[in-house]
Design an enzyme around this catalytic site. Structure first.
Site, PDB file in Angstrom:
ATOM      1  CB  CYS B 233     -48.321 -70.551  31.022  1.00 30.08           C
ATOM      2  SG  CYS B 233     -47.576 -72.175  31.256  1.00 30.08           S
ATOM      3  NE  ARG B 238     -44.624 -68.814  31.950  1.00 26.05           N
ATOM      4  CZ  ARG B 238     -44.623 -67.900  30.980  1.00 26.05           C
ATOM      5  NH1 ARG B 238     -44.610 -66.617  31.282  1.00 26.05           N
ATOM      6  NH2 ARG B 238     -44.643 -68.261  29.710  1.00 26.05           N
TER       7      ARG B 238
END
Lengths: 99, 279
Positions: B233, B238
């Site tokens: 990410c 994430r």
């Protein structure tokens, strides 16, 4: 914390010329709602970011130019969608009011 | 592996609030959230101050991780339940981090802090201090951590899953939109990466979708489950969330998290970058 100033958290130290800011407040019956979740969805409805509102009900996003949807979630309220257009170098204010 | 080994719901947590061998740990991007309130008995981990080296860009080493967990009162045989804001991004990062250092029993609270708040469940204030322990960590499990040289070799060979939003993938944004966009690195994505935003694995309240929905999501987007997979990410939090989905919920072997992610790749000289939306 941003006190009673309108809009989201302080932008001190951030150069706004190149930012496309979407910000505002979440209220219920005229009172600010702290800890509501505001999510920013792109033109295709995809999640782009999410923030909890401040103690004074404020939120802010640094978006890209274009059309966005703000979806607000809060305890004991139905989700509220608001559509907004962001532009480079400008700050768009959105007032979200919950049932 | 069944789900309850890695993922628990709020009812499970409420029924274990007084179990001393279950340690709740809150991990947030906004590290002031814990000071405001937190789930009863929860200790805090600061994803940056506690888990990252203060000088070099890397994690704290094994000795520092041992000192940290000992000081927070977490023992090797404790069940650690992680939760936090941002739909559990940083809690999932900490989950992956605990696995990197070999902790046995780690779980995520499904939906994290948001779901707990939307349910209007109890939050308390006041810092929590547990009795200190003497924690022993394992050497880092590099089978779940990818480094930049592997990424270049993986282009066109492995599944590269870019879990950022479509606007970040395409190069229109440099960071999630709750953060200012001024960044030093170039925008875009790694060639051949599939854009499968982490958010498509979760419901609006932050809980995970069903296994069937998750499996279909990756298959429909062209992930070949017979190949190894690397998720990335912007800073690796994430993609920890997606690593959790692929490796822990769907039980896929050979899934790595590239924690260098876009802030490293977008800053490297000479590496390939593509712009534009997912074809």
């Amino acid at each position: 914390m941003c006190g009673a100033k309108a809009g989201g958290p302080s932008t001190e130290g951030v150069t706004l010329d190149n930012e496309s800011v979407v910000q505002g407040t979440v209220t219920r019956g005229g009172e600010p709602v702290a800890g509501a979740y505001v999510r920013l969805l792109d033109g295709g409805g995809e999640f782009t970011a999410e923030v909890p509102t401040s103690a004074t009900g404020q939120f802010r996003f640094y978006a890209a130019p274009g059309r966005w949807t703000l979806r607000t979630l809060a305890p004991s309220s139905a989700a509220v969608d608001r559509s907004v257009v962001a532009a480079k170098g400008s700050v768009v204010e959105v007032a979200v009011s919950l049932d | 592996m069944s789900h309850s080994d890695v993922l628990v719901d709020a009812d499970w947590v409420e029924s274990h609030l007084d179990d001393d061998k279950v340690v709740l740990v809150e991990v947030d991007e906004d590290t002031a959230a814990y000071d405001k309130n937190h789930i009863k008995g929860a200790v805090r981990l600061d994803w940056k101050k506690d888990l990252q080296d203060p000088v070099r860009r890397d994690f704290v080493n094994k000795d520092q991780f041992e000192s940290l967990l000992s000081e927070r009162g977490i023992a090797n045989d404790d069940t650690v339940v992680l939760y936090g804001g941002n739909n559990n991004w940083f809690a999932a990062y900490a989950y992956w981090y605990f696995k990197l250092y070999g902790h046995g029993d780690v779980k995520l609270l499904d939906g994290g802090r948001k779901k707990w708040e939307l349910d209007s469940r109890e939050l308390v204030d006041g810092a929590v201090q547990r009795a200190s322990t003497s924690y022993t960590a394992s050497e880092q499990d590099k089978s779940i951590r990818a480094f930049r040289d592997e990424i270049e070799a993986a282009i066109g060979q492995q599944n590269l899953v870019d879990v950022r939003s479509p606007d970040e993938f395409a190069g229109r944004l440099a960071a999630p939109a709750h953060l200012p966009q001024e960044q030093a690195q170039r925008n875009g994505h790694i060639p051949t990466a599939k854009n499968i935003p982490w958010s498509q694995t979760a419901n609006d309240d932050g809980t995970f979708k069903s296994d069937d929905e998750l499996k279909k999501l990756y298959e429909d987007k062209g992930v070949d489950f017979s190949r190894d997979t690397i998720a990335y990410c912007r800073i690796g939090e994430r993609s920890s969330h997606t690593w959790f989905v692929l490796h822990e919920l769907l039980g896929q072997p050979n899934v790595k998290n590239y924690d260098g992610s876009w802030t490293e790749w977008g800053s490297l000289v000479g590496v390939p970058i593509e712009l534009g939306d997912q074809a």
